[in-house]
Design a protein around this motif. Structure first.
Motif, PDB file in Angstrom:
ATOM      1  N   ASP A 687      76.984 127.951 -33.508  1.00 37.81           N
ATOM      2  CA  ASP A 687      78.032 128.953 -33.652  1.00 37.81           C
ATOM      3  C   ASP A 687      77.816 129.747 -34.930  1.00 37.81           C
ATOM      4  O   ASP A 687      77.367 129.230 -35.959  1.00 37.81           O
ATOM      5  CB  ASP A 687      79.426 128.331 -33.604  1.00 37.81           C
ATOM      6  N   THR A 688      78.079 131.033 -34.844  1.00 38.76           N
ATOM      7  CA  THR A 688      78.054 131.939 -35.977  1.00 38.76           C
ATOM      8  C   THR A 688      79.342 132.752 -35.918  1.00 38.76           C
ATOM      9  O   THR A 688      80.146 132.560 -35.002  1.00 38.76           O
ATOM     10  CB  THR A 688      76.816 132.867 -35.929  1.00 38.76           C
ATOM     11  N   PRO A 689      79.610 133.650 -36.868  1.00 43.91           N
ATOM     12  CA  PRO A 689      80.888 134.363 -36.836  1.00 43.91           C
ATOM     13  C   PRO A 689      81.176 135.033 -35.497  1.00 43.91           C
ATOM     14  O   PRO A 689      80.424 135.882 -35.039  1.00 43.91           O
ATOM     15  CB  PRO A 689      80.725 135.390 -37.967  1.00 43.91           C
ATOM     16  N   PRO A 715      71.421 129.030 -39.789  1.00 41.04           N
ATOM     17  CA  PRO A 715      72.855 128.919 -40.065  1.00 41.04           C
ATOM     18  C   PRO A 715      73.678 128.432 -38.878  1.00 41.04           C
ATOM     19  O   PRO A 715      73.354 128.677 -37.717  1.00 41.04           O
ATOM     20  CB  PRO A 715      73.255 130.350 -40.444  1.00 41.04           C
ATOM     21  N   GLN A 716      74.765 127.742 -39.205  1.00 36.73           N
ATOM     22  CA  GLN A 716      75.845 127.458 -38.271  1.00 36.73           C
ATOM     23  C   GLN A 716      77.146 127.701 -39.009  1.00 36.73           C
ATOM     24  O   GLN A 716      77.175 127.753 -40.237  1.00 36.73           O
ATOM     25  CB  GLN A 716      75.788 126.016 -37.766  1.00 36.73           C
ATOM     26  N   GLN A 717      78.223 127.878 -38.255  1.00 36.08           N
ATOM     27  CA  GLN A 717      79.558 127.863 -38.854  1.00 36.08           C
ATOM     28  C   GLN A 717      80.108 126.448 -38.851  1.00 36.08           C
ATOM     29  O   GLN A 717      80.561 125.953 -39.874  1.00 36.08           O
ATOM     30  CB  GLN A 717      80.498 128.790 -38.093  1.00 36.08           C
ATOM     31  N   SER A 718      80.054 125.767 -37.692  1.00 33.00           N
ATOM     32  CA  SER A 718      80.547 124.390 -37.646  1.00 33.00           C
ATOM     33  C   SER A 718      79.735 123.495 -36.722  1.00 33.00           C
ATOM     34  O   SER A 718      79.801 122.279 -36.870  1.00 33.00           O
ATOM     35  CB  SER A 718      82.021 124.350 -37.218  1.00 33.00           C
ATOM     36  N   VAL A 732      78.991 118.438 -35.099  1.00 32.72           N
ATOM     37  CA  VAL A 732      80.071 119.343 -35.475  1.00 32.72           C
ATOM     38  C   VAL A 732      80.554 118.939 -36.859  1.00 32.72           C
ATOM     39  O   VAL A 732      80.890 117.772 -37.079  1.00 32.72           O
ATOM     40  CB  VAL A 732      81.244 119.276 -34.470  1.00 32.72           C
ATOM     41  N   ALA A 733      80.566 119.890 -37.801  1.00 29.27           N
ATOM     42  CA  ALA A 733      80.979 119.604 -39.173  1.00 29.27           C
ATOM     43  C   ALA A 733      82.321 120.256 -39.461  1.00 29.27           C
ATOM     44  O   ALA A 733      82.697 121.250 -38.843  1.00 29.27           O
ATOM     45  CB  ALA A 733      79.931 120.102 -40.163  1.00 29.27           C
ATOM     46  N   ASP A 734      83.028 119.701 -40.442  1.00 30.68           N
ATOM     47  CA  ASP A 734      84.386 120.183 -40.707  1.00 30.68           C
ATOM     48  C   ASP A 734      84.435 121.378 -41.635  1.00 30.68           C
ATOM     49  O   ASP A 734      85.504 121.852 -41.983  1.00 30.68           O
ATOM     50  CB  ASP A 734      85.253 119.055 -41.277  1.00 30.68           C
TER      51      ASP A 734
END
Length: 917
Positions: A687-689, A715-718, A732-734
């Motif tokens: 996931d990205t923006p 990059p990832q968002q989460s 999946v990160a917080d």
């Protein structure tokens, strides 16, 4: 409109004077502020006396004027007069951010605030998307720009094609914007090629003939590479002032030209010419732009491309990334939606200036050299104060709004009762197990077991329906203190026993449920069945979906019970040297890469019950204490490096919850957690923006020829996921863990970067801040997949991990404080209620009060058309109408509000903003 100085038969050269003003970088904010004030003093004087016809571009960000006027408040009238006259071009950004280390919602707010501030100064809101120095560009930027009234892009990094200046960039949703890409030296190309900025001891102003020759050559190259008639001459570079002498030479040289017409211009003027002829543009760009620097070297400095992607910023100074993620979450998932809820349900009022200030403090930290962790240590120390201010404001607004909602539930409290209201920030109903730390009054009875070894507070919990709620007692901390604050009294100590429990909860979307906690009779045990627990052995646990086995070396074997697929060697830790800086993870030739697969691990069962089982794994690695730069090897002296992980499993949970804590005592290294997926995939998702992108696992085949290597980390968002037709794995990160990789090796191992430590900082002999010494805590989830993931579920799991649930605990004495004076005029709420619920596979990024309306922004992460529905669930929330708007609130279309429901159709990857009010 642009002003011309020559015949219209010639090619128009749009002269845009500016500066590239990194607010903080190799000097802290106040170090650069002196130069900014001097620059704008001189520019304003030149604009006033006509030496500079203008307009002067404030580097695409409005904060330059805010910073200037903080020192020069006496110049505000002059600045506003110049803005109104079109002499100062302002925005569109408030503070020029990175596009991958901040959230999509933060990017939108940055543009909204920047364009609004430009209007407040009297300038028109900028309509050209200026992104000259961001370290790559995300796939949704064209759509974001279009949603903010921006219709062209001026960019540099992330694109290697040096043969052309114009492109059409197609974003993830299909939005196409015309672009200008700067030449090899980027936004400073004119200063380098013509102004000779790279030659510190040469003053080109003393060489008019040489200046004219360099100008003619450079304009010829630009003309040959530009599809449209108009050319862009951007007179700007890092912290460099505008030169009156050089400008006069430029005017004089082009007066004599039979090929070019000088136009005193702005980015907005240039983009109008670009848009008018965009059908001529043949170059195409698509999706995210993250090309590493190409193989163009050149024998002379100006022949080499200076386009560097700089990917290592994703993992530099991880504490900053975590603080930023926490602030973004507090604002968008707590402070904004619940002040909106309290306003709708209770008519509560919240001074909007607090949210405005919190966002400005946060966005000040989003400047790319700040947020990306690539500045000197003092810069990043200064950022901590801004994060603190943002966090304090957002927390206070969240506490105030949720406490008012909790206090407005009907009913009084007795001395032996306590109201516990649990809030859910997601737009989906929550049903599952959660942990709550109850603050039990110290005056309540306790009970003991056996011969009274440890007193335990005795209490029972009842749900909104009046039925008793079983709980699992997890831990306790006795005799804690907090203040009770009244507006006309001194603070009062409130004493409590903090008892952590796990219990099943059902909470409406964007809403709350009310629990009542009552004391038990003295010496009456308050227990619930503790068996069967989820532990299956001294090193294993399972629920209906997952089975976990902890191996002797601390790695995990995880089985997806639905598919029968087993994943081995999960939670392996990898350590390698890092000889880089804030920009790059530096690869050492004489490296030694350590893995925890042969390490010693201690395993402890921390909790075991029917609602929560937790194991602790203490993995001990022995690592070189630093990198020895004199010999360019890792140290021969080893030190103990302890990795402490808590693994938690609950009933119904389809992921394994992991919290990893390290006490970093080692310098110059990078630590990643490895998660073999067991797939043979060729691509993966992240996931990205406002998007989910698919990337190839293999690096480009000619990578060895590149000046800047493509790296496996992206990059990832989460979240990141890799899968084949029947199986897969996601992590999946917080928040704050923005760098992952899927390794091009058998087993397709995912690597989640936890942190990296480095000593180099720009223009110094090295500083300690980048090493990230001390305690670091990371929270992430491991999710087995049965084929392709549900993108919406993974996005929302990231939101859930980041936000959690919030608890408000009230005793009888607290109710009048939050109900208002004597409780007069406060509506009574239901015991369980919510503001609104989302149905369908969209993802919400924003719910907030805007004037008298509520604004909801949501996006479609899928490559297919979807339908979604907003269901208004709070009886007091009665908007008269609904509309689709752009990001700035301008109405695009009316929506039907039928039986308190709004139905939406979202195209693939579309972002929509809905106004209810």
């Amino acid at each position: 409109m642009a002003r011309s100085t020559a015949s219209t038969q010639k090619r128009r050269v749009h002269y845009v004077p500016s500066t590239h003003w990194d607010r903080e970088w190799h000097m802290p904010l106040m170090g650069f502020r002196f130069g900014l004030v001097q620059l704008l003093d001189r520019v304003c004087a030149a604009l006033e006396d006509g030496t500079l016809p203008g307009p002067f571009q404030t580097d695409g960000q409005s904060i330059l004027l805010e910073d200037y006027l903080e020192i020069r408040p006496d110049r505000r009238a002059q600045v506003e007069r110049l803005c109104r006259a079109g002499k100062l071009a302002v925005g569109p950004w408030y503070s020029m951010p990175d596009e991958f280390t901040v959230s999509g919602e933060a990017i939108v707010r940055n543009l909204i605030i920047g364009r609004a501030q430009a209007r407040a100064f009297g300038a028109g809101a900028a309509c050209a998307g200026y992104v000259p120095d961001m370290f790559g560009h995300n796939s949704q930027l064209p759509q974001i720009f279009a949603g903010c009234g921006i219709h062209a892009v001026i960019l540099w990094r992330g694109v290697n094609d040096e043969t052309r200046r114009n492109f059409l960039w197609r974003g993830a949703d299909g939005t196409v914007l015309p672009c200008h890409k700067f030449a090899r030296q980027g936004y400073g190309a004119y200063q380098a090629h013509v102004g000779r900025a790279h030659e510190p001891n040469r003053l080109i102003e003393d060489e008019p003939e040489a200046f004219a020759q360099h100008l003619e050559k450079w304009l010829g190259e630009e003309a040959a590479a530009t599809d449209v008639d108009a050319l862009l001459l951007h007179d700007s570079c890092d912290h460099q002032e505008w030169s009156p002498r050089r400008f006069a030479m430029l005017v004089e040289a082009l007066k004599k030209s039979d090929r070019y017409e000088l136009v005193h211009s702005s980015f907005d003027d240039y983009q109008r010419d670009l848009i008018a002829q965009q059908k001529r543009i043949t170059g195409r760009l698509e999706g995210e732009l993250r090309d590493p620097g190409s193989a163009i070297w050149g024998e002379q400095p100006l022949e080499a491309s200076m386009q560097w992607l700089i990917p290592g910023v994703l993992s530099s100074r991880v504490r900053l990334k975590q603080a930023n993620a926490q602030c973004q979450t507090l604002l968008t998932q707590w402070a904004e939606p619940f002040t909106a809820f309290a306003t709708a349900a209770l008519g509560a009022e919240f001074a909007p200036g607090f949210l405005d200030l919190a966002w400005r403090r946060l966005l000040q930290n989003h400047a790319h050299d700040s947020m990306d962790g690539c500045s000197v240590d003092q810069v990043h120390k200064d950022m901590e104060q801004r994060f603190d201010e943002c966090r304090l404001i957002a927390n206070r607004l969240a506490l105030q709004s949720t406490s008012q909602l909790a206090a407005s539930v009907p009913g009084e409290l007795k001395d032996d009762e306590m109201r516990v209201t649990v809030f859910n920030p997601l737009p989906r109903d929550f049903a599952g197990v959660n942990e709550v730390a109850l603050e039990i009054p110290t005056t309540w009875p306790v009970f003991n077991e056996f011969f009274g070894f440890e007193p335990k507070p005795a209490f029972r919990v009842f749900g909104a329906d009046g039925k008793e709620v079983p709980y699992q007692r997890l831990g306790q901390a006795m005799n804690r203190v907090r203040p009770r604050l009244r507006t006309t009294k001194f603070p009062e100590n409130v004493n409590s026993h903090h008892v952590s429990v796990a219990l099943r909860l059902a909470i409406p979307a964007l809403g709350y449920t009310t629990l009542t906690v009552r004391s038990a009779k003295p010496e009456t045990p308050t227990r619930h069945p503790e068996v069967p627990g989820l532990a299956t052995s001294e090193r294993g646990m399972a629920n209906e979906h997952l089975a976990v086995q902890i191996e002797a070396n601390g790695t995990l074997t995880l089985t997806n019970r639905a598919t029968g697929r087993t994943y081995r060697d999960l939670l392996t830790f990898e350590d390698c040297a890092d000889i880089g800086d804030g920009w790059y993870h530096g690869l050492a030739i004489n490296d030694q890469v350590f893995a925890s697969t042969a390490s010693r691990a201690d395993v402890a069962l921390v909790q075991n019950g029917p609602l929560l089982t937790t194991f602790r794994i203490r993995t001990v690695m022995h690592l070189p204490e630093a990198f020895q730069f004199d010999r360019m090897v890792r140290s021969d002296k080893f030190t103990e490096f302890v990795i402490d992980s808590l693994l938690s499993l609950r009933p119904g949970q389809r992921h394994l919850d992991v919290q990893t804590t390290v006490n970093n005592t080692v310098d110059d290294h990078r630590v990643r957690v490895l998660l073999p997926s067991g797939t043979s995939a060729k691509t993966y998702l992240a996931d990205t923006p406002f998007d989910v992108v698919e990337r190839p696992i293999a690096l480009r085949q000619d990578n060895h020829e590149y000046r800047e290597l493509e790296v496996e980390t992206k990059p990832q968002q989460s979240w990141t996921a890799v899968h084949d037709a029947r199986h897969g794995l996601a992590v999946v990160a917080d928040g704050g863990l923005l760098e992952t990789a899927v390794r091009d090796l058998p087993g397709r191992t995912m690597a989640l970067t936890l942190f990296r430590g480095f000593r180099r900082t720009v223009f110094t002999d090295g500083e300690p801040g980048g090493q990230q010494r001390g305690s670091l805590v990371f929270h992430y989830a491991i999710v087995p997949l049965a084929g392709a993931p549900d993108r919406t579920q993974l996005c929302e799991l990231g939101q859930q991990l980041a936000a959690g649930l919030r608890v408000v605990q009230l005793r009888a004495a607290d109710l009048p404080i939050f109900r208002g004076k004597a409780g007069i005029g406060i509506p009574a709420l239901q015991l369980t209620s919510g503001l609104l619920r989302l149905e369908g596979p969209a993802v919400v990024s924003c719910v907030r009060q805007v004037g008298g309306s509520v604004e909801i922004r949501l996006f479609n992460p899928h490559p297919r058309r979807i339908t979604a529905r907003l269901v208004l669930t709070d009886p007091a929330f009665k908007p008269a109408k609904a509309a689709l708007t752009d990001c700035e609130g301008n109405v695009n279309a009316k929506l039907s509000l039928n039986r308190r429901k709004v139905s939406l159709t979202l195209k693939p990857k579309q972002i929509v903003t809905v106004r209810l009010g």
